[in-house]
Design a protein around this motif. Structure first.
Motif, PDB file in Angstrom:
ATOM      1  N   GLY A 147      -8.008  -1.443  -3.968  1.00  0.00           N
ATOM      2  CA  GLY A 147      -6.811  -0.807  -4.499  1.00  0.00           C
ATOM      3  C   GLY A 147      -5.739  -0.563  -3.460  1.00  0.00           C
ATOM      4  N   PHE A 148      -5.560  -1.498  -2.541  1.00  0.00           N
ATOM      5  CA  PHE A 148      -4.552  -1.406  -1.481  1.00  0.00           C
ATOM      6  C   PHE A 148      -4.785  -0.209  -0.564  1.00  0.00           C
ATOM      7  CE2 PHE A 148      -2.334  -3.188  -5.285  1.00  0.00           C
ATOM      8  CZ  PHE A 148      -2.399  -4.508  -4.889  1.00  0.00           C
ATOM      9  N   HIS A 159      -9.573  -9.177   0.394  1.00  0.00           N
ATOM     10  CA  HIS A 159      -8.732  -8.590   1.426  1.00  0.00           C
ATOM     11  C   HIS A 159      -9.199  -9.133   2.779  1.00  0.00           C
ATOM     12  CE1 HIS A 159      -7.118  -5.612  -1.428  1.00  0.00           C
ATOM     13  NE2 HIS A 159      -8.366  -5.447  -1.841  1.00  0.00           N
ATOM     14  N   SER A 160      -8.515  -8.722   3.836  1.00  0.00           N
ATOM     15  CA  SER A 160      -8.931  -9.105   5.182  1.00  0.00           C
ATOM     16  C   SER A 160      -8.626  -7.947   6.118  1.00  0.00           C
ATOM     17  CB  SER A 160      -8.210 -10.370   5.652  1.00  0.00           C
ATOM     18  OG  SER A 160      -8.713 -10.799   6.900  1.00  0.00           O
ATOM     19  N   PHE A 161      -9.697  -7.346   6.666  1.00  0.00           N
ATOM     20  CA  PHE A 161      -9.574  -6.183   7.529  1.00  0.00           C
ATOM     21  C   PHE A 161      -9.201  -6.636   8.933  1.00  0.00           C
ATOM     22  CE2 PHE A 161     -11.652  -3.241  10.533  1.00  0.00           C
ATOM     23  CZ  PHE A 161     -11.053  -2.050  10.162  1.00  0.00           C
ATOM     24  N   GLY A 162      -8.074  -6.121   9.451  1.00  0.00           N
ATOM     25  CA  GLY A 162      -7.628  -6.564  10.759  1.00  0.00           C
ATOM     26  C   GLY A 162      -7.040  -5.448  11.603  1.00  0.00           C
ATOM     27  N   ILE A 163      -7.352  -5.489  12.900  1.00  0.00           N
ATOM     28  CA  ILE A 163      -6.765  -4.580  13.890  1.00  0.00           C
ATOM     29  C   ILE A 163      -6.219  -5.461  15.003  1.00  0.00           C
ATOM     30  CG2 ILE A 163      -7.122  -2.546  15.326  1.00  0.00           C
ATOM     31  CD1 ILE A 163      -9.726  -2.035  13.794  1.00  0.00           C
ATOM     32  N   THR A 164      -4.920  -5.701  14.975  1.00  0.00           N
ATOM     33  CA  THR A 164      -4.319  -6.649  15.914  1.00  0.00           C
ATOM     34  C   THR A 164      -4.537  -6.241  17.352  1.00  0.00           C
ATOM     35  OG1 THR A 164      -2.613  -7.170  14.268  1.00  0.00           O
ATOM     36  CG2 THR A 164      -2.178  -7.806  16.539  1.00  0.00           C
ATOM     37  N   ASP A 165      -4.332  -4.958  17.675  1.00  0.00           N
ATOM     38  CA  ASP A 165      -4.451  -4.495  19.064  1.00  0.00           C
ATOM     39  C   ASP A 165      -5.842  -4.742  19.637  1.00  0.00           C
ATOM     40  OD1 ASP A 165      -1.891  -3.674  18.808  1.00  0.00           O
ATOM     41  OD2 ASP A 165      -2.352  -1.543  18.582  1.00  0.00           O
ATOM     42  N   LEU A 166      -6.862  -4.691  18.782  1.00  0.00           N
ATOM     43  CA  LEU A 166      -8.245  -4.835  19.241  1.00  0.00           C
ATOM     44  C   LEU A 166      -8.813  -6.217  18.963  1.00  0.00           C
ATOM     45  CD1 LEU A 166      -9.586  -1.342  18.056  1.00  0.00           C
ATOM     46  CD2 LEU A 166      -8.794  -2.005  20.337  1.00  0.00           C
ATOM     47  N   ARG A 167      -7.973  -7.125  18.464  1.00  0.00           N
ATOM     48  CA  ARG A 167      -8.368  -8.511  18.163  1.00  0.00           C
ATOM     49  C   ARG A 167      -9.520  -8.544  17.149  1.00  0.00           C
ATOM     50  NH1 ARG A 167      -4.540  -7.890  21.019  1.00  0.00           N
ATOM     51  NH2 ARG A 167      -3.956  -9.135  22.859  1.00  0.00           N
ATOM     52  N   VAL A 168      -9.384  -7.745  16.105  1.00  0.00           N
ATOM     53  CA  VAL A 168     -10.432  -7.652  15.087  1.00  0.00           C
ATOM     54  C   VAL A 168      -9.929  -8.247  13.781  1.00  0.00           C
ATOM     55  CG1 VAL A 168     -11.843  -6.081  13.710  1.00  0.00           C
ATOM     56  CG2 VAL A 168     -11.450  -5.607  16.126  1.00  0.00           C
ATOM     57  N   LYS A 169     -10.764  -9.055  13.144  1.00  0.00           N
ATOM     58  CA  LYS A 169     -10.453  -9.609  11.829  1.00  0.00           C
ATOM     59  C   LYS A 169     -11.754  -9.895  11.100  1.00  0.00           C
ATOM     60  CE  LYS A 169      -7.977 -13.341   9.471  1.00  0.00           C
ATOM     61  NZ  LYS A 169      -9.137 -13.810   8.657  1.00  0.00           N
ATOM     62  N   ALA A 170     -11.866  -9.389   9.872  1.00  0.00           N
ATOM     63  CA  ALA A 170     -13.069  -9.618   9.065  1.00  0.00           C
ATOM     64  C   ALA A 170     -12.667  -9.703   7.601  1.00  0.00           C
ATOM     65  CB  ALA A 170     -14.078  -8.488   9.269  1.00  0.00           C
ATOM     66  N   LEU A 206      -3.140 -11.956   1.564  1.00  0.00           N
ATOM     67  CA  LEU A 206      -2.189 -11.611   0.511  1.00  0.00           C
ATOM     68  C   LEU A 206      -2.976 -11.215  -0.736  1.00  0.00           C
ATOM     69  CD1 LEU A 206       0.742 -11.404  -0.364  1.00  0.00           C
ATOM     70  CD2 LEU A 206       0.650 -13.813  -1.045  1.00  0.00           C
ATOM     71  N   CYS A 207      -3.007  -9.899  -1.020  1.00  0.00           N
ATOM     72  CA  CYS A 207      -3.927  -9.380  -2.037  1.00  0.00           C
ATOM     73  C   CYS A 207      -3.241  -8.820  -3.280  1.00  0.00           C
ATOM     74  CB  CYS A 207      -4.810  -8.288  -1.417  1.00  0.00           C
ATOM     75  SG  CYS A 207      -3.891  -6.963  -0.612  1.00  0.00           S
ATOM     76  N   GLY A 208      -1.922  -8.774  -3.305  1.00  0.00           N
ATOM     77  CA  GLY A 208      -1.246  -8.258  -4.491  1.00  0.00           C
ATOM     78  C   GLY A 208       0.063  -7.580  -4.157  1.00  0.00           C
ATOM     79  N   ASP A 209       0.593  -6.854  -5.141  1.00  0.00           N
ATOM     80  CA  ASP A 209       1.904  -6.223  -4.972  1.00  0.00           C
ATOM     81  C   ASP A 209       1.930  -5.202  -3.842  1.00  0.00           C
ATOM     82  OD1 ASP A 209       2.771  -7.728  -7.082  1.00  0.00           O
ATOM     83  OD2 ASP A 209       2.492  -6.152  -8.587  1.00  0.00           O
ATOM     84  N   GLY A 210       0.811  -4.504  -3.621  1.00  0.00           N
ATOM     85  CA  GLY A 210       0.772  -3.472  -2.588  1.00  0.00           C
ATOM     86  C   GLY A 210       0.238  -3.954  -1.258  1.00  0.00           C
ATOM     87  N   HIS A 211       0.276  -5.273  -1.028  1.00  0.00           N
ATOM     88  CA  HIS A 211      -0.305  -5.838   0.206  1.00  0.00           C
ATOM     89  C   HIS A 211       0.338  -5.251   1.462  1.00  0.00           C
ATOM     90  CE1 HIS A 211      -1.591  -8.708   3.231  1.00  0.00           C
ATOM     91  NE2 HIS A 211      -0.336  -9.053   3.441  1.00  0.00           N
ATOM     92  N   THR A 212       1.646  -5.154   1.484  1.00  0.00           N
ATOM     93  CA  THR A 212       2.329  -4.684   2.693  1.00  0.00           C
ATOM     94  C   THR A 212       2.092  -3.202   2.949  1.00  0.00           C
ATOM     95  OG1 THR A 212       4.355  -4.331   1.392  1.00  0.00           O
ATOM     96  CG2 THR A 212       4.128  -6.438   2.554  1.00  0.00           C
TER      97      THR A 212
END
Length: 278
Positions: free
Chosen positions: A113-114, A149-160, A188-194
């Motif tokens: 749910g975003f 969805h895709s869980f990401g933390i750019t600063d820590l180089r994490v993506k799952a 890109l998961c829907g209207d509330g993606h951003t």
């Protein structure tokens, strides 16, 4: 010795690729400029067999030795780079004994749910804010609750990937207390993606323990509720017993009254008989 973080690994890979790319670029450009100057138009004519001829493929000079040498060195560099990079990426996927299990914590992550929902080892929960202790390895088990969805933390180089019905497991190392990192959705998961963002808050070990205690499920309240239910049950049982006793007493009174009336009727009948005899 502290284990390498994901940030360290990717920085090393980047620097190695940047260094080799720069070196190869300098060599290629320098050699090109050298040949352009050496075989420039209007220069001294020479009988150099390696001199390129318009419309013909270059022989590589000296029977192709230069060409063979350049291709051989390039192959060695590229293959070595691939092997080294693959080994580093394997470490990113699973650091193994570099990070002992007893020194790491686990957090379950659900994208739904975003929003991001986090559950810690003692059952504590939080939404959109992951609280973690400083200088600690964190394993995250990521899944989706509704869509991909895709869980990401750019600063820590994490993506799952966060996919419903599946769990993607990855890790990262926290830094100093007070650091914050932004959590984003890379799918890109829907209207509330951003708007599907969150925060990683790095705190001291003491603050982390306090957080777990404050957000942990309150078992005492559940126990009190059960005790209250038991007490209510006992009271209801006593009331029912009292009512039953009351009914018995009433029945007893009725029976006594009934006996008295019967005795009265018998006495009247005896008086009547006695009067008739007289």
């Amino acid at each position: 010795m502290q284990a390498q973080t994901r940030v360290d690994v990717f920085e090393q890979i980047f620097l190695v690729f940047l260094g080799l790319g720069t070196l190869v670029g300098v060599v290629v450009i320098a050699y090109t400029l050298y040949n352009a100057y050496k075989y420039r138009d209007g220069g001294d004519e020479t009988s150099d067999k390696a001199r390129p001829t318009l419309g013909e493929l270059p022989t590589g000079g000296e029977g192709g030795k230069k060409l063979f040498l350049s291709f051989g060195l390039s192959a060695i560099i590229v293959i070595s780079l691939i092997i080294w990079t693959y080994g580093m990426l394997l470490y990113v996927e699973d650091p193994g004994d570099e990070i002992p299990d007893e020194e790491a914590i686990e957090v379950d992550v659900v994208g739904d749910g975003f929003a991001w929902f986090f559950e810690y080892e003692n059952g504590a929960e939080s939404t959109n804010t992951m609280t973690v202790p400083e200088d600690t390895a964190v394993w995250v088990n990521v899944t989706g609750g509704d869509v991909w969805h895709s869980f990401g933390i750019t600063d820590l180089r994490v993506k799952a990937d966060a996919i419903p019905g599946e769990t993607d497991r990855t890790w990262f190392m926290t830094g100093e207390a007070g650091d914050t990192h932004e959590i984003e959705c890379f799918e890109l998961c829907g209207d509330g993606h951003t708007q599907m963002v969150g925060t990683v808050d790095v705190v001291s070990e003491e603050e982390y323990e306090e957080f777990l205690e404050e957000e942990a499920p309150d078992d005492d309240e559940n126990g009190d509720d059960e005790e209250a239910d038991d007490e209510n049950g006992d009271e209801n049982g006593d009331d029912e017993t009292d009512e039953e006793n009351g009914d018995d007493e009433e029945n007893g009174d009725d029976e006594e009254n009934g006996d008295d009336e019967e005795n009265g009727d018998d006495e009247e009948a005896d008086d009547t008989e006695d009067g008739g005899d007289d």
